[in-house]
Design an enzyme around this catalytic site. Structure first.
Site, PDB file in Angstrom:
ATOM      1  N   TYR A 271       0.841  -1.206   0.000  1.00  0.00           N
ATOM      2  CA  TYR A 271       0.000   0.000   0.000  1.00  0.00           C
ATOM      3  C   TYR A 271       0.876   1.256   0.000  1.00  0.00           C
ATOM      4  O   TYR A 271       0.654   2.179  -0.785  1.00  0.00           O
ATOM      5  CB  TYR A 271      -0.927  -0.031   1.226  1.00  0.00           C
ATOM      6  CG  TYR A 271      -1.767   1.193   1.390  1.00  0.00           C
ATOM      7  CD1 TYR A 271      -2.804   1.478   0.510  1.00  0.00           C
ATOM      8  CD2 TYR A 271      -1.545   2.081   2.447  1.00  0.00           C
ATOM      9  CE1 TYR A 271      -3.586   2.617   0.661  1.00  0.00           C
ATOM     10  CE2 TYR A 271      -2.322   3.204   2.606  1.00  0.00           C
ATOM     11  CZ  TYR A 271      -3.338   3.477   1.713  1.00  0.00           C
ATOM     12  OH  TYR A 271      -4.106   4.603   1.866  1.00  0.00           O
TER      13      TYR A 271
ATOM     14  N   GLU B  17     -11.888   5.670   4.749  1.00  0.00           N
ATOM     15  CA  GLU B  17     -11.320   6.470   5.843  1.00  0.00           C
ATOM     16  C   GLU B  17     -12.342   6.636   6.962  1.00  0.00           C
ATOM     17  O   GLU B  17     -11.997   6.578   8.147  1.00  0.00           O
ATOM     18  CB  GLU B  17     -10.847   7.842   5.346  1.00  0.00           C
ATOM     19  CG  GLU B  17      -9.635   7.813   4.442  1.00  0.00           C
ATOM     20  CD  GLU B  17      -8.337   7.419   5.135  1.00  0.00           C
ATOM     21  OE1 GLU B  17      -8.275   7.393   6.382  1.00  0.00           O
ATOM     22  OE2 GLU B  17      -7.367   7.139   4.415  1.00  0.00           O
TER      23      GLU B  17
ATOM     24  N   TRP C 278      -5.932   1.134  10.292  1.00  0.00           N
ATOM     25  CA  TRP C 278      -6.053   1.180   8.832  1.00  0.00           C
ATOM     26  C   TRP C 278      -5.766  -0.199   8.251  1.00  0.00           C
ATOM     27  O   TRP C 278      -6.352  -0.590   7.237  1.00  0.00           O
ATOM     28  CB  TRP C 278      -5.124   2.240   8.233  1.00  0.00           C
ATOM     29  CG  TRP C 278      -5.159   2.204   6.731  1.00  0.00           C
ATOM     30  CD1 TRP C 278      -4.157   1.842   5.899  1.00  0.00           C
ATOM     31  CD2 TRP C 278      -6.275   2.517   5.891  1.00  0.00           C
ATOM     32  NE1 TRP C 278      -4.578   1.903   4.583  1.00  0.00           N
ATOM     33  CE2 TRP C 278      -5.877   2.313   4.554  1.00  0.00           C
ATOM     34  CE3 TRP C 278      -7.583   2.941   6.142  1.00  0.00           C
ATOM     35  CZ2 TRP C 278      -6.723   2.526   3.469  1.00  0.00           C
ATOM     36  CZ3 TRP C 278      -8.438   3.150   5.055  1.00  0.00           C
ATOM     37  CH2 TRP C 278      -8.004   2.946   3.747  1.00  0.00           C
TER      38      TRP C 278
END
Length: 193
Positions: A26, A48, A56
């Site tokens: 990522y 988000e 995350w």
């Protein structure tokens, strides 16, 4: 933990990006790269919001299931969801099953459809001017900026939910509106313009 780590591949990267293989991919291929397009930005904004209060990494690992559950985050499709879809999503163990966040995602799709110039244009209108240099450490990386506060205020005024100033700044980081890779990180980003 130092802010810059040399990975097993010999490349220097932001420390968080070297902490797991998922993060490394990522970090190296997505985070901080300029992203445009209403559906693409709607996806990132929605993820988000789902991340709020969670890691995350949890969201990143669930992203394929989120994409499937939310019809690839096509704004028009999600805006047409009804209570049957809310029930379906609440039963989907592959995603984060939070009614308020699910309902916000649907409401936000509807709000995005009402934007005269589209979601991408609105979000990018709050991107700050590029910094002359990258941050030297994560201590220099803010959680909130005047631009993220203004973005969150505009989104709230437009009927969006679960997008406060901190979430707005995380969105800016993830989509290349700001470059918060640490000095020395191997990732080279294209210009945001």
């Amino acid at each position: 933990m130092t802010d810059l780590v040399i990975g097993a591949d010999g490349l220097p990267r932001c420390a968080w990006g070297a902490s797991t293989p998922d993060y490394a991919i990522y970090h190296d291929t997505e985070w901080g790269r300029p992203l445009r397009g209403d559906d693409a930005l709607y996806e990132r904004m929605t993820l988000e919001a789902f991340q709020s209060g969670l890691s995350w990494l949890t969201i990143l690992r669930k992203r394929p299931a989120f994409r499937l559950a939310f019809d690839e985050f096509r704004i028009q499709t999600v805006a047409d969801y009804d209570e049957t879809d809310v029930t379906r999503l609440l039963a989907d163990a592959g995603i984060v099953r939070n009614r308020a966040k699910i309902e916000a995602a649907i409401s936000n799709a509807r709000a995005a459809l009402d934007l005269p110039d589209g979601l991408s244009a609105l979000l990018w209108s709050y991107a700050p001017a590029p910094r002359p240099t990258r941050p030297a450490s994560f201590a220099e990386v803010p959680a909130i900026t005047p631009e993220s506060t203004a973005m969150a205020k505009a989104l709230k005024k437009g009927g969006f939910r679960f997008v406060g100033p901190t979430t707005a700044y995380a969105l800016m980081q993830a989509t290349g509106m700001v470059d918060d890779h640490i000095v020395g990180c191997h990732v080279t980003l294209p210009p945001a313009a």
